[in-house]
Design a protein around this motif. Structure first.
Motif, PDB file in Angstrom:
ATOM      1  N   VAL A 331      31.262  34.000  47.364  1.00  0.00           N
ATOM      2  CA  VAL A 331      30.802  32.934  46.467  1.00  0.00           C
ATOM      3  C   VAL A 331      31.565  33.037  45.135  1.00  0.00           C
ATOM      4  CG1 VAL A 331      28.807  31.956  45.271  1.00  0.00           C
ATOM      5  CG2 VAL A 331      28.553  32.900  47.582  1.00  0.00           C
ATOM      6  N   MET A 332      32.238  31.954  44.783  1.00  0.00           N
ATOM      7  CA  MET A 332      33.080  31.927  43.580  1.00  0.00           C
ATOM      8  C   MET A 332      32.273  31.346  42.427  1.00  0.00           C
ATOM      9  SD  MET A 332      36.486  30.329  45.352  1.00  0.00           S
ATOM     10  CE  MET A 332      35.583  28.925  46.012  1.00  0.00           C
ATOM     11  N   TYR A 333      31.900  32.207  41.479  1.00  0.00           N
ATOM     12  CA  TYR A 333      31.088  31.738  40.351  1.00  0.00           C
ATOM     13  C   TYR A 333      31.971  31.209  39.221  1.00  0.00           C
ATOM     14  CZ  TYR A 333      26.669  32.838  42.448  1.00  0.00           C
ATOM     15  OH  TYR A 333      25.584  32.817  43.282  1.00  0.00           O
ATOM     16  N   TYR A 334      32.285  29.913  39.313  1.00  0.00           N
ATOM     17  CA  TYR A 334      33.079  29.261  38.267  1.00  0.00           C
ATOM     18  C   TYR A 334      32.389  29.421  36.906  1.00  0.00           C
ATOM     19  CZ  TYR A 334      34.552  26.778  42.511  1.00  0.00           C
ATOM     20  OH  TYR A 334      34.967  26.462  43.769  1.00  0.00           O
ATOM     21  N   VAL A 335      31.045  29.415  36.940  1.00  0.00           N
ATOM     22  CA  VAL A 335      30.254  29.536  35.708  1.00  0.00           C
ATOM     23  C   VAL A 335      30.526  30.874  35.026  1.00  0.00           C
ATOM     24  CG1 VAL A 335      28.257  30.359  37.041  1.00  0.00           C
ATOM     25  CG2 VAL A 335      27.909  29.423  34.761  1.00  0.00           C
ATOM     26  N   SER A 336      30.956  31.863  35.786  1.00  0.00           N
ATOM     27  CA  SER A 336      31.336  33.150  35.200  1.00  0.00           C
ATOM     28  C   SER A 336      32.818  33.149  34.809  1.00  0.00           C
ATOM     29  CB  SER A 336      31.054  34.275  36.204  1.00  0.00           C
ATOM     30  OG  SER A 336      31.478  35.512  35.695  1.00  0.00           O
ATOM     31  N   GLY A 337      33.658  32.625  35.695  1.00  0.00           N
ATOM     32  CA  GLY A 337      35.093  32.599  35.415  1.00  0.00           C
ATOM     33  C   GLY A 337      35.436  31.826  34.156  1.00  0.00           C
ATOM     34  N   ASN A 338      34.666  30.778  33.851  1.00  0.00           N
ATOM     35  CA  ASN A 338      34.927  29.986  32.648  1.00  0.00           C
ATOM     36  C   ASN A 338      34.589  30.735  31.365  1.00  0.00           C
ATOM     37  OD1 ASN A 338      35.948  27.752  33.867  1.00  0.00           O
ATOM     38  ND2 ASN A 338      34.277  26.355  33.321  1.00  0.00           N
ATOM     39  N   TYR A 339      33.907  31.864  31.510  1.00  0.00           N
ATOM     40  CA  TYR A 339      33.555  32.674  30.346  1.00  0.00           C
ATOM     41  C   TYR A 339      34.140  34.088  30.475  1.00  0.00           C
ATOM     42  CZ  TYR A 339      30.368  28.916  29.014  1.00  0.00           C
ATOM     43  OH  TYR A 339      29.856  27.704  28.645  1.00  0.00           O
ATOM     44  N   ASP A 340      35.200  34.210  31.283  1.00  0.00           N
ATOM     45  CA  ASP A 340      35.838  35.513  31.501  1.00  0.00           C
ATOM     46  C   ASP A 340      36.640  35.899  30.258  1.00  0.00           C
ATOM     47  OD1 ASP A 340      37.423  37.658  32.264  1.00  0.00           O
ATOM     48  OD2 ASP A 340      37.750  36.899  34.298  1.00  0.00           O
ATOM     49  N   GLU A 341      36.253  37.023  29.659  1.00  0.00           N
ATOM     50  CA  GLU A 341      36.875  37.486  28.401  1.00  0.00           C
ATOM     51  C   GLU A 341      38.363  37.765  28.565  1.00  0.00           C
ATOM     52  OE1 GLU A 341      34.354  38.763  30.009  1.00  0.00           O
ATOM     53  OE2 GLU A 341      32.582  38.692  28.723  1.00  0.00           O
ATOM     54  N   ASP A 342      38.814  38.048  29.796  1.00  0.00           N
ATOM     55  CA  ASP A 342      40.239  38.331  30.002  1.00  0.00           C
ATOM     56  C   ASP A 342      41.094  37.074  29.899  1.00  0.00           C
ATOM     57  OD1 ASP A 342      39.732  40.963  30.345  1.00  0.00           O
ATOM     58  OD2 ASP A 342      39.902  40.968  32.534  1.00  0.00           O
ATOM     59  N   VAL A 343      40.475  35.911  29.983  1.00  0.00           N
ATOM     60  CA  VAL A 343      41.228  34.655  29.960  1.00  0.00           C
ATOM     61  C   VAL A 343      40.877  33.816  28.733  1.00  0.00           C
ATOM     62  CG1 VAL A 343      41.671  32.490  31.218  1.00  0.00           C
ATOM     63  CG2 VAL A 343      41.379  34.644  32.479  1.00  0.00           C
ATOM     64  N   PHE A 344      39.617  33.836  28.345  1.00  0.00           N
ATOM     65  CA  PHE A 344      39.151  33.002  27.229  1.00  0.00           C
ATOM     66  C   PHE A 344      38.670  33.903  26.095  1.00  0.00           C
ATOM     67  CE2 PHE A 344      38.429  30.695  31.215  1.00  0.00           C
ATOM     68  CZ  PHE A 344      39.239  29.598  30.991  1.00  0.00           C
ATOM     69  N   GLU A 345      39.401  33.866  24.998  1.00  0.00           N
ATOM     70  CA  GLU A 345      39.038  34.685  23.840  1.00  0.00           C
ATOM     71  C   GLU A 345      37.718  34.164  23.272  1.00  0.00           C
ATOM     72  OE1 GLU A 345      42.449  34.952  21.244  1.00  0.00           O
ATOM     73  OE2 GLU A 345      41.176  35.859  19.694  1.00  0.00           O
ATOM     74  N   ASP A 346      36.836  35.058  22.882  1.00  0.00           N
ATOM     75  CA  ASP A 346      35.523  34.649  22.378  1.00  0.00           C
ATOM     76  C   ASP A 346      34.925  33.550  23.262  1.00  0.00           C
ATOM     77  OD1 ASP A 346      35.826  36.373  20.215  1.00  0.00           O
ATOM     78  OD2 ASP A 346      36.815  34.833  19.014  1.00  0.00           O
ATOM     79  N   PRO A 347      34.679  33.857  24.510  1.00  0.00           N
ATOM     80  CA  PRO A 347      34.303  32.794  25.456  1.00  0.00           C
ATOM     81  C   PRO A 347      33.012  32.071  25.106  1.00  0.00           C
ATOM     82  CG  PRO A 347      33.947  34.970  26.434  1.00  0.00           C
ATOM     83  CD  PRO A 347      34.711  35.186  25.163  1.00  0.00           C
ATOM     84  N   TYR A 348      32.121  32.738  24.347  1.00  0.00           N
ATOM     85  CA  TYR A 348      30.849  32.081  24.025  1.00  0.00           C
ATOM     86  C   TYR A 348      30.934  31.276  22.737  1.00  0.00           C
ATOM     87  CZ  TYR A 348      29.478  35.262  27.669  1.00  0.00           C
ATOM     88  OH  TYR A 348      29.421  35.935  28.864  1.00  0.00           O
ATOM     89  N   THR A 349      32.149  31.119  22.227  1.00  0.00           N
ATOM     90  CA  THR A 349      32.366  30.245  21.074  1.00  0.00           C
ATOM     91  C   THR A 349      32.837  28.889  21.601  1.00  0.00           C
ATOM     92  OG1 THR A 349      33.030  32.130  19.731  1.00  0.00           O
ATOM     93  CG2 THR A 349      33.680  29.949  18.939  1.00  0.00           C
TER      94      THR A 349
END
Lengths: 422, 70
Positions: A331-349
């Motif tokens: 199961v591919m959790y896009y909802v997690s990948g979109n907030y992956d710190e290795d790709v998106f700096e400060d993902p919760y901003t």
């Protein structure tokens, strides 16, 4: 790096209740950090692998030979073989079958083809904003977001606008089966059973799928007699080596398109506005001239309308060092990948000027199943941002937003707001 | 081998599903046919850096750089 077993065992990504208050970001972050290819137990099934890292999701998305959409379908729950044949649509096929179905419709969704609907979308957005702003207090989720994407989409399909609300309401009920407030009525389940359909075997486990099948069949009969220059006619006339689409292929294709053209863009418009309400400085940036296309991408990353899709391993393999057995659910959790710190700096901003360098996973992780309607969604989000920003106002909440109870869709049931000066 | 060197690219017609990212990024080089498959204009060349960008941004992985002598 220590894992905390008590926290980990409390994680249940398959439970709709786990998403009711908010996306469980803390759980996904924990898994990304400690167990990115996580064996997840299931109450009524064999269990599944939960992928939470961007790179693993992208790799599995692109490897359709090892990770099949056709073999076990794309939802966590398994289906009986006869039910699978009843409800198989394009997203539950692999190449080359997938390629055949996709090419029937893909020319209607290219950037150039979609551009022709930009002014349609703008007209719909203006009308909905006019009518809502006149009232001053309204529900952004249901009064503005719900009517918009379906109206643009049925223009492409060639369906009359008078059917827009019926189709939107019916399509909504595809993803509300786990929410007591919005679930299809018992009578709809009874009607499905009367017609010999076990509701859990229908697409999205929803009896609303049958109503969309019926609508699609009637539309097909009409276009056979009165062909037009529209997507419906294209589906009706589509031929491949002398064969047209079978009845099951046609109705499932129709149902899939109405779902995808309605639900997902609507959620992006809902979550995008909630983000602007919660981060008013970002709206100021847009009013100051920040680029709309980049802002639309950030809305799409943030909104992540669909949490996951599933694949099934066609042979023994490995992901990130973990052994995956043939037949395992992945199961591919896009909802997690979109907030992956290795790709998106400060993902919760939430940052409308973000330039991540890599695309978000809201349209999937790449590969042939990449969202057919990606350009249509981008265009509508951009148009709504432009139209809203140009009004020179902001919205404030008049009550707490209410989230859909679902383990699959990040929808809002309501987003009550009032218009205030910017 | 420089980033500015001109290279040719090709589309694997069996893999392309017509998403159109290439057409949006490089409209001079790519065109989507009515069959929903991307085609490269016969004379089209891109700088290596632009070619590699379009290759990496193809969600289907259908585009590759044609290496000389390959």
């Amino acid at each position: 790096m220590t894992s905390s077993p008590s926290f980990e065992t409390s994680i249940n990504l398959a439970d709709p209740a786990n998403y009711e208050a908010a996306i469980p970001h803390e759980q996904f972050a924990h898994l990304r950090r400690t167990d990115p290819v996580h064996w997840h137990a299931e109450d009524d099934g064999p269990g599944f692998w939960a992928l939470t890292k961007y790179a693993d999701i992208a790799r599995v998305s692109r490897d359709t030979k090892t990770f099949s959409s056709a073999r076990g379908f794309v939802f966590i729950e398994d289906l009986a073989p006869d039910a699978m044949e009843l409800r198989r649509s394009m997203i539950e096929t692999d190449p080359p079958e997938h390629t055949r179905l996709r090419r029937l419709v893909s020319p209607m969704f290219t950037p150039k083809a979609i551009e022709a609907y930009r002014e349609t979308a703008r007209g719909v957005a203006r009308r909905l904003l006019d009518s809502a702003f006149e009232r001053g207090e309204f529900d952004w989720a249901t009064d503005v977001c719900e009517p918009m994407p379906i109206r643009v989409f049925i223009k492409i399909m060639g369906i009359d606008e008078s059917d827009a609300d019926f189709l939107a309401q019916t399509a909504n009920q595809l993803v509300t089966v786990d929410d007591p407030d919005l679930a299809p009525p018992p009578a709809a389940y009874a009607r499905a059973l009367d017609r010999g359909f076990e509701p859990r075997h229908l697409p999205f486990r929803s009896p609303a799928a049958l109503e969309l099948f019926d609508y699609g069949r009637a539309a097909r009969e009409d276009r056979r007699r009165n062909p037009r220059d529209d997507l419906l006619t294209r589906l009706v006339q589509a031929e491949w080596e002398g064969d047209t689409l079978s009845d099951s292929e046609f109705v499932n294709f129709f149902q899939l398109l109405i779902f995808a053209g309605n639900e997902t863009t609507r959620t992006s418009l809902q979550q995008g506005m909630l983000a602007l309400i919660e981060h008013p400085e970002q709206l100021d940036l847009l009013r100051g001239g920040a680029a709309i296309p980049a802002a639309a991408e950030e809305v799409l990353r943030w909104a992540v309308p669909i949490y996951y899709f599933r694949r099934t391993a066609t042979g023994d393999t490995e992901i990130d060092g973990r052994s995956i057995a043939e037949g395992d659910k992945v199961v591919m959790y896009y909802v997690s990948g979109n907030y992956d710190e290795d790709v998106f700096e400060d993902p919760y901003t939430f940052d409308v000027r973000r330039n991540a360098g890599k695309p978000h996973l809201t349209f999937g992780g790449g590969g042939p199943h990449f969202c057919l309607g990606a350009w249509l969604a981008r265009m509508q989000v951009a148009v709504m941002l432009e139209e809203f920003v140009s009004r020179g106002v902001r919205l404030e909440l008049t009550a707490e937003p209410r989230r859909l109870r679902s383990n699959f869709a990040n929808g809002l049931k309501s987003l009550p707001v009032r218009v205030v000066p910017a | 081998m420089n980033d500015d060197d001109l290279v040719r690219v090709e589309v694997d017609a069996d893999v392309c599903v017509g998403i159109g990212a290439c057409v949006a990024a490089e409209p001079e080089a790519f065109e989507l046919g009515d069959d929903g498959v991307s085609r490269v204009h016969p004379s089209a060349q891109l700088s290596r850096v632009r070619a590699e960008t379009v290759v990496n941004n193809c969600p289907s992985g259908a585009i590759r750089v044609v290496e000389d002598g390959a």
